[in-house]
Design a protein around this motif. Structure first.
Motif, PDB file in Angstrom:
ATOM      1  N   LYS A 192     -39.245  16.007  23.664  1.00  0.00           N
ATOM      2  CA  LYS A 192     -38.845  16.113  22.263  1.00  0.00           C
ATOM      3  C   LYS A 192     -38.009  14.907  21.861  1.00  0.00           C
ATOM      4  CE  LYS A 192     -38.756  21.179  22.095  1.00  0.00           C
ATOM      5  NZ  LYS A 192     -39.217  21.418  23.464  1.00  0.00           N
ATOM      6  N   GLN A 202     -35.549  16.320  17.066  1.00  0.00           N
ATOM      7  CA  GLN A 202     -35.970  17.672  17.411  1.00  0.00           C
ATOM      8  C   GLN A 202     -34.922  18.375  18.268  1.00  0.00           C
ATOM      9  OE1 GLN A 202     -39.725  16.704  19.264  1.00  0.00           O
ATOM     10  NE2 GLN A 202     -40.885  17.156  17.393  1.00  0.00           N
ATOM     11  N   TRP A 260     -32.118  19.416  16.000  1.00  0.00           N
ATOM     12  CA  TRP A 260     -32.492  20.510  15.104  1.00  0.00           C
ATOM     13  C   TRP A 260     -32.539  21.838  15.841  1.00  0.00           C
ATOM     14  CZ3 TRP A 260     -35.991  24.349  14.346  1.00  0.00           C
ATOM     15  CH2 TRP A 260     -36.054  24.892  13.061  1.00  0.00           C
TER      16      TRP A 260
END
Length: 316
Positions: free
Chosen positions: A45, A49, A52
């Protein structure tokens, strides 16, 4: 809230609640099949990402009942000196140049010894812990923060002896919050249902505790009624099932269950290796650090002290 399905097993987001579903989701996030979702040691990732996902997990527990715009303004109470701000940037790994400067400065002062930094990422939630609804939940007077909010909104909570119905109020040190005992569910006697057996009814009866300092009456096998421990007219206590993982009180609260009140003593603090803010994640771990980095970038401009003082729900 727009989404009432708080304990969805597919998402498995931990909440401020004592429910069995929340405990199951918490187990799945810590030891179950979803434990590796927040492990970014070996991942494909992107950094966006990762931040988040960490923000999603942290937001679900610490601020799902708060508007996102309001939650962005949440900021820790730390000093504003240049040296300390540099240390925070180093801890968050925001700049390699700052990291080198701090390392060189410490080597000059301490002779090469590294000073451990406190988990400042967890202090991002210190303003959330000041909220009156969160304080009621932390004092173990409500099964969830959502129940605590309903208590406040319905006028069943007193702030310093006066009725208070704003659930967004942030307390000041020394404030006392009192809750009506009639709305605390585990202080209410169980109502026997028609389908309950005699064994279940006997199990629900209040247990008689024998005191080591009481003198037994030889003419009667029952304990003395003059002892307040054996007085069955006292307030019952029905602890809900699976509540033991949540029965704890933070160090910054002083709770009196006899009067159903709690005093907000001081603001939460943190020191190297220790944080007073309850969280299901490691206070100095990767999830909290990435969430702190997310909100440090999307956070709006700092408000001045005069603007903060004008907020009606902030009691400083």
């Amino acid at each position: 809230m727009r989404d009432l399905n708080l304990y969805n097993f597919k998402r498995a987001l931990p909440r401020m609640s004592w429910t069995q579903e929340n405990l199951y989701n918490l187990w799945r996030r810590s030891l179950g099949e979803l434990a590796n979702e927040a492990d970014f040691t070996r991942t494909q990732k992107t950094l966006f990402q990762q931040r988040w996902i960490a923000k999603r997990l942290v937001r679900a527990y610490h601020g799902d009942f708060i508007n996102e715009k309001t939650f962005k303004h949440v900021r820790p109470r730390w000093g504003q000196t240049e040296d300390y701000a540099t240390q925070l940037n180093k801890w968050a790994k925001l700049s390699k140049a700052v990291d080198k400067d701090v390392k060189a400065r410490r080597q000059e002062i301490d002779g090469g010894e590294q000073e451990e930094l406190p988990p400042v990422g967890s202090l991002m939630f210190s303003e959330v812990e000041r909220r009156i609804d969160v304080v009621i939940f932390r004092a173990c007077m409500a099964h969830s923060v959502y129940d605590a909010r309903r208590m406040v909104v319905h006028g069943q909570v007193l702030l310093n002896g006066k009725k208070h119905q704003n659930a967004n109020t942030r307390l000041a040190p020394g404030d006392m919050v009192s809750v009506d005992p009639k709305v605390i569910s585990f202080l209410q006697p169980k109502v026997p249902s028609a389908d309950m057996s005699s064994e279940e009814l006997a199990a629900d009866e209040p247990k008689v505790v024998t005191s080591a300092y009481s003198t037994p009456n030889p003419s009667s096998s029952q304990p003395q009624s003059s002892n307040p421990i054996h007085d069955k007219s006292l307030t019952p206590f029905q602890l809900p099932a699976y509540a033991s993982p949540f029965i704890f009180i933070p160090a910054y609260l002083e709770v009196s269950f006899a009067t159903c009140s709690v005093v907000y003593v001081r603001h939460p603090t943190a020191r190297p290796g220790y944080s007073e803010i309850p969280t299901p994640y490691d206070a100095d771990g990767e999830v909290v650090r990435l969430a702190w980095e997310w909100y440090s970038k999307v956070r709006p401009r700092n408000r001045s002290k005069r603007q903060l003082a004008r907020e009606p729900e902030n009691r400083q």
